[in-house]
Design an enzyme around this catalytic site. Structure first.
Site, PDB file in Angstrom:
ATOM      1  N   TYR A 266       0.795  -1.229   0.000  1.00  0.00           N
ATOM      2  CA  TYR A 266       0.000   0.000   0.000  1.00  0.00           C
ATOM      3  C   TYR A 266       0.829   1.282   0.000  1.00  0.00           C
ATOM      4  O   TYR A 266       0.266   2.366  -0.114  1.00  0.00           O
ATOM      5  CB  TYR A 266      -0.959  -0.001   1.195  1.00  0.00           C
ATOM      6  CG  TYR A 266      -1.879  -1.195   1.192  1.00  0.00           C
ATOM      7  CD1 TYR A 266      -2.848  -1.339   0.210  1.00  0.00           C
ATOM      8  CD2 TYR A 266      -1.764  -2.192   2.155  1.00  0.00           C
ATOM      9  CE1 TYR A 266      -3.689  -2.443   0.185  1.00  0.00           C
ATOM     10  CE2 TYR A 266      -2.605  -3.295   2.146  1.00  0.00           C
ATOM     11  CZ  TYR A 266      -3.562  -3.416   1.158  1.00  0.00           C
ATOM     12  OH  TYR A 266      -4.392  -4.506   1.133  1.00  0.00           O
TER      13      TYR A 266
ATOM     14  N   ASN B 293     -12.673   4.471  -1.740  1.00  0.00           N
ATOM     15  CA  ASN B 293     -11.812   3.306  -1.591  1.00  0.00           C
ATOM     16  C   ASN B 293     -12.494   2.455  -0.528  1.00  0.00           C
ATOM     17  O   ASN B 293     -12.351   2.718   0.661  1.00  0.00           O
ATOM     18  CB  ASN B 293     -10.404   3.702  -1.149  1.00  0.00           C
ATOM     19  CG  ASN B 293      -9.489   2.501  -1.018  1.00  0.00           C
ATOM     20  OD1 ASN B 293      -9.954   1.375  -0.932  1.00  0.00           O
ATOM     21  ND2 ASN B 293      -8.196   2.736  -0.974  1.00  0.00           N
TER      22      ASN B 293
ATOM     23  N   HIS C 189     -15.321  -6.094  -1.287  1.00  0.00           N
ATOM     24  CA  HIS C 189     -15.446  -7.519  -1.595  1.00  0.00           C
ATOM     25  C   HIS C 189     -16.605  -8.189  -0.860  1.00  0.00           C
ATOM     26  O   HIS C 189     -16.928  -9.340  -1.144  1.00  0.00           O
ATOM     27  CB  HIS C 189     -14.150  -8.250  -1.238  1.00  0.00           C
ATOM     28  CG  HIS C 189     -12.929  -7.547  -1.715  1.00  0.00           C
ATOM     29  ND1 HIS C 189     -12.638  -7.366  -3.052  1.00  0.00           N
ATOM     30  CD2 HIS C 189     -11.936  -6.935  -1.027  1.00  0.00           C
ATOM     31  CE1 HIS C 189     -11.506  -6.687  -3.166  1.00  0.00           C
ATOM     32  NE2 HIS C 189     -11.072  -6.412  -1.952  1.00  0.00           N
TER      33      HIS C 189
ATOM     34  N   HIS D 240      -8.487   2.226  -5.630  1.00  0.00           N
ATOM     35  CA  HIS D 240      -7.692   1.270  -4.855  1.00  0.00           C
ATOM     36  C   HIS D 240      -6.218   1.614  -4.988  1.00  0.00           C
ATOM     37  O   HIS D 240      -5.751   1.952  -6.085  1.00  0.00           O
ATOM     38  CB  HIS D 240      -7.916  -0.163  -5.354  1.00  0.00           C
ATOM     39  CG  HIS D 240      -9.302  -0.655  -5.128  1.00  0.00           C
ATOM     40  ND1 HIS D 240      -9.728  -1.121  -3.913  1.00  0.00           N
ATOM     41  CD2 HIS D 240     -10.364  -0.725  -5.964  1.00  0.00           C
ATOM     42  CE1 HIS D 240     -10.999  -1.473  -4.016  1.00  0.00           C
ATOM     43  NE2 HIS D 240     -11.405  -1.234  -5.251  1.00  0.00           N
ATOM     44  N   LEU D 241      -5.505   1.506  -3.890  1.00  0.00           N
ATOM     45  CA  LEU D 241      -4.065   1.768  -3.897  1.00  0.00           C
ATOM     46  C   LEU D 241      -3.321   0.703  -4.692  1.00  0.00           C
ATOM     47  O   LEU D 241      -2.436   1.008  -5.485  1.00  0.00           O
ATOM     48  CB  LEU D 241      -3.539   1.805  -2.458  1.00  0.00           C
ATOM     49  CG  LEU D 241      -4.138   2.912  -1.590  1.00  0.00           C
ATOM     50  CD1 LEU D 241      -3.973   2.573  -0.126  1.00  0.00           C
ATOM     51  CD2 LEU D 241      -3.495   4.235  -1.928  1.00  0.00           C
ATOM     52  N   SER D 242      -3.684  -0.548  -4.456  1.00  0.00           N
ATOM     53  CA  SER D 242      -3.061  -1.661  -5.176  1.00  0.00           C
ATOM     54  C   SER D 242      -3.954  -2.034  -6.356  1.00  0.00           C
ATOM     55  O   SER D 242      -5.025  -1.459  -6.538  1.00  0.00           O
ATOM     56  CB  SER D 242      -2.883  -2.866  -4.240  1.00  0.00           C
ATOM     57  OG  SER D 242      -4.140  -3.388  -3.854  1.00  0.00           O
TER      58      SER D 242
ATOM     59  N   ARG E  50      -9.910 -10.951  -3.971  1.00  0.00           N
ATOM     60  CA  ARG E  50      -9.867  -9.490  -4.144  1.00  0.00           C
ATOM     61  C   ARG E  50     -10.224  -9.056  -5.565  1.00  0.00           C
ATOM     62  O   ARG E  50     -10.336  -7.868  -5.839  1.00  0.00           O
ATOM     63  CB  ARG E  50      -8.475  -8.962  -3.806  1.00  0.00           C
ATOM     64  CG  ARG E  50      -8.088  -9.143  -2.364  1.00  0.00           C
ATOM     65  CD  ARG E  50      -6.759  -8.456  -2.085  1.00  0.00           C
ATOM     66  NE  ARG E  50      -6.194  -8.871  -0.834  1.00  0.00           N
ATOM     67  CZ  ARG E  50      -6.494  -8.339   0.351  1.00  0.00           C
ATOM     68  NH1 ARG E  50      -7.359  -7.354   0.429  1.00  0.00           N
ATOM     69  NH2 ARG E  50      -5.916  -8.789   1.448  1.00  0.00           N
TER      70      ARG E  50
END
Length: 146
Positions: A24, A75, A81, A101-103, A112
């Site tokens: 992250y 976010n 999920h 989303h960061l990732s 995910r």
């Protein structure tokens, strides 16, 4: 005058910068807030920036955005999920919704790779670390100015 862009962050994002920084990043949520406020200000828009670890609080803020926001950046973190209730709240909005989303969830564990939030989102920005929020602000601005 354009209503503010609401930016909501879900559970565990208060630990940003210290929780799994290899995934992250090292920026804190305060760093992200500062960057979002600066990006929005450069476009003449303000930001309402909030974080909660509680699903019901996030849903209340989504309901609030119906009247007070020009766009919503969210976010959802883990709730993306799992939360059909959050999806249902987002579906009540008539403003642009940008999932952030960061990732990159598509490049991570199988569980995910699906988010309920995406079913209500106008678009998704993911995988750019803290810059994902800034890119989402830009996308929201483009949609409200279109």
């Amino acid at each position: 005058m354009v209503k503010p862009i609401h930016v909501l962050s879900g559970p565990n994002l208060n630990l940003l910068g210290t929780r799994e920084p290899e995934i992250y990043g090292k920026d804190t949520l305060d760093d992200v807030r500062t960057r979002c406020e600066a990006r929005a200000a450069s476009r003449g828009v303000s930001v309402v920036f909030r974080q909660s670890n509680h699903e019901g609080v996030l849903i209340d803020w989504v309901h609030e955005a119906r009247e007070s926001a020009s766009a919503l950046v969210i976010n959802p973190a883990g709730y993306g999920h799992t939360s059909i209730a959050l999806l249902d709240a987002l579906k009540t909005l008539s403003i642009p919704v940008i999932e952030c989303h960061l990732s990159n969830p598509a490049a991570r564990e199988e569980f995910r790779r699906h988010t309920y939030v995406s079913l209500a989102a106008t678009g998704i920005v993911s995988g750019f670390g803290a810059a994902s929020y800034e890119l989402a602000i830009e996308a929201a601005f483009g949609l409200i100015r279109a």
